[in-house]
Design an enzyme around this catalytic site. Structure first.
Site: not given
Ligand code: NAD
Length: 424
Positions: A68, A113-115
């Site tokens: 995201v 962001a992050k995943g």
């Protein structure tokens, strides 16, 4: 302190709701336009991908991967990739927004962001994790990029996974692109000073807070929850600056010594005993819940989220709380802490030393040059001190807590950038 109606919070404290309720309060203080408010509430991009992986027994399992991007208005987005069974889109969205505020508060040119991948890395072989990591990177090769989106380690991932990501991305580009991820092993372009960076930033934030409260570090006591990367480095560096660390804890329990724990000894013990302090003789064991309530000057929660809650906040005796962990204080506990006059240096400021040195890693990779540890430390210390001062000033100006002030500083920067760039 100015009173502003908080956003409604549901019964259960969860990090996303905690974050959004503070965002809401800061936005009201800033008089943020509805348009910008709505833009910042929603992530720019959300990717969900299915990742088929051949397991060691020859079967094929399909994993779910997420990335995201909350915001990329300030620059390429930045944020870790988590391998955990609890990974889900809502959590990844919250953590991505958190990264936007964290990068903005320390004024580095990144979005958030992050995943994550829903998996249990402890039950997988190294080969399976490598194939999963490469499959994820391949699926994201149009998302990632040193000028687009830069992953980093998070729960369940570390330098090994970053090396695979860097290699897989580089293969897709036909050249070595080490600036595409941070948190790499040193030999692949990792930065000196990255391992201790978050704990070091916690130390700088603690000293800055003590200065405002006129607490003499040489006479101060401190309790630290969590003795992993962040907690152990914060403990060591604070001890070096004269602070007496009377208590530390990890999953094995909490350890107390009125005279001060010898942190170097505790560290050696931990490293030689499977990463925890069980059996450490330099302190007596106490109830882990008591650690947060000890009569100390400084409390550093550096383990997990939601440990300071409306149930225990009233019993905290520390004058200064410095949040090494992400989200250790629930939104409902904020008011209690403020009413008690405790200064709380919020996570998005206190633990931003890590992302700051990740930024330095990216800068060094792009320059094709390696900085000394002294240069890294000097520059990150300055960034942390400047950010603290800016947030402190905003807290005075708006008459709010440091937490809301940190959100104000961050949201203001992102909102102004939107205004200048325009283009809705
Ligand atoms: P880590 O895994 O190295 O250490 C976590 C420590 O907390 C371990 O000692 C573990 O035993 C302990 N712990 C876990 N649950 C506990 C509990 N209930 N009570 C007491 N101790 C407990 O992790 P870390 O990298 O040190 O991260 C700690 C926190 O800091 C996390 O919230 C993380 O998101 C945050 N953080 C880390 C970094 C970084 O650079 N490592 C950067 C920013 C934020």
């Amino acid at each position: 302190m100015a009173y502003i109606e908080p956003a409604p919070i549901k019964d259960k404290d969860n990090p996303f709701e905690s974050m959004m309720s503070r965002f809401h309060i800061a936005a009201q203080h800033l008089g943020l336009d509805d348009e910008v408010y709505n833009v910042l509430k929603s992530p720019v991009k959300q990717v969900i991908t299915s990742l088929p992986v051949t397991m060691d027994d020859g079967s094929i399992r399909v994993f779910e991967g997420y990335r995201v991007i909350h915001s990329n208005i300030l620059g390429p987005s930045k944020g870790g990739v988590r391998y955990d069974m609890d990974v889900n889109l809502d959590e990844v969205k919250a953590l991505a927004a958190w990264m936007t505020w964290k990068c903005a508060v320390v004024d580095i040119p990144y979005g958030g962001a992050k995943g994550g991948i829903k998996c249990n890395p402890r039950e997988m072989s190294a080969g399976e994790i490598e194939r999963l990591t490469r499959s994820y990177t391949q699926a994201m090769y149009e998302i990632f990029g040193p000028d687009r989106d830069i992953p980093a380690p998070d729960m369940g991932t570390g330098p090994r996974e970053m090396a695979w990501m860097m290699d897989q991305y580089s293969r897709s580009q036909g050249m070595t692109v080490n600036a595409v991820v941070t948190g790499k092993p040193l030999v692949l372009g990792g930065s000196l000073g990255r391992t201790e960076a978050t704990g070091r930033g916690v130390m700088i934030s603690t000293l800055a807070g003590m200065e405002k409260l006129r607490i003499n570090p040489f006479k101060a006591t401190c309790a630290i929850q969590g003795f992993g990367n962040v907690g152990s480095w914060a403990a060591l560096l604070l001890e070096e600056r004269g602070v007496t660390i009377t208590a530390v804890s990890d999953l094995s329990g909490a350890y107390y010594n009125e005279e001060g724990i010898n942190i170097a000894e505790a560290n050696t013990y931990r490293q030689e005993n499977g990463g925890h302090l069980e059996g450490f003789e330099g302190a007596e064991k106490i109830d882990p819940d008591e650690l947060l309530l000890l009569d100390v000057d400084v409390l550093v929660p550096a383990a997990i989220e939601d440990v300071i809650t409306k149930e225990n906040a009233d019993k905290i005796k520390a004058k200064l709380i410095v949040e090494g962990a992400n989200g250790p204080t629930s939104a409902k506990a904020d008011a209690i802490i403020n009413d008690k006059g405790i200064m709380a240096v919020p996570d998005i400021l206190a633990n931003a030393g890590g992302v700051t040195v990740s930024y330095f890693e990216w800068v060094q990779n792009r320059l094709g040059y390696k900085w000394t540890a002294e240069r890294v430390n000097r520059r990150s210390d300055r960034i942390m001190r400047d950010a603290f001062n800016k947030v402190y000033k905003a807290s005075q100006e708006y008459n709010v807590s440091l937490r809301i002030a940190a959100y104000i500083v961050a949201i203001d920067k992102v909102a102004k950038t939107y205004k200048y760039r325009g283009g809705f």
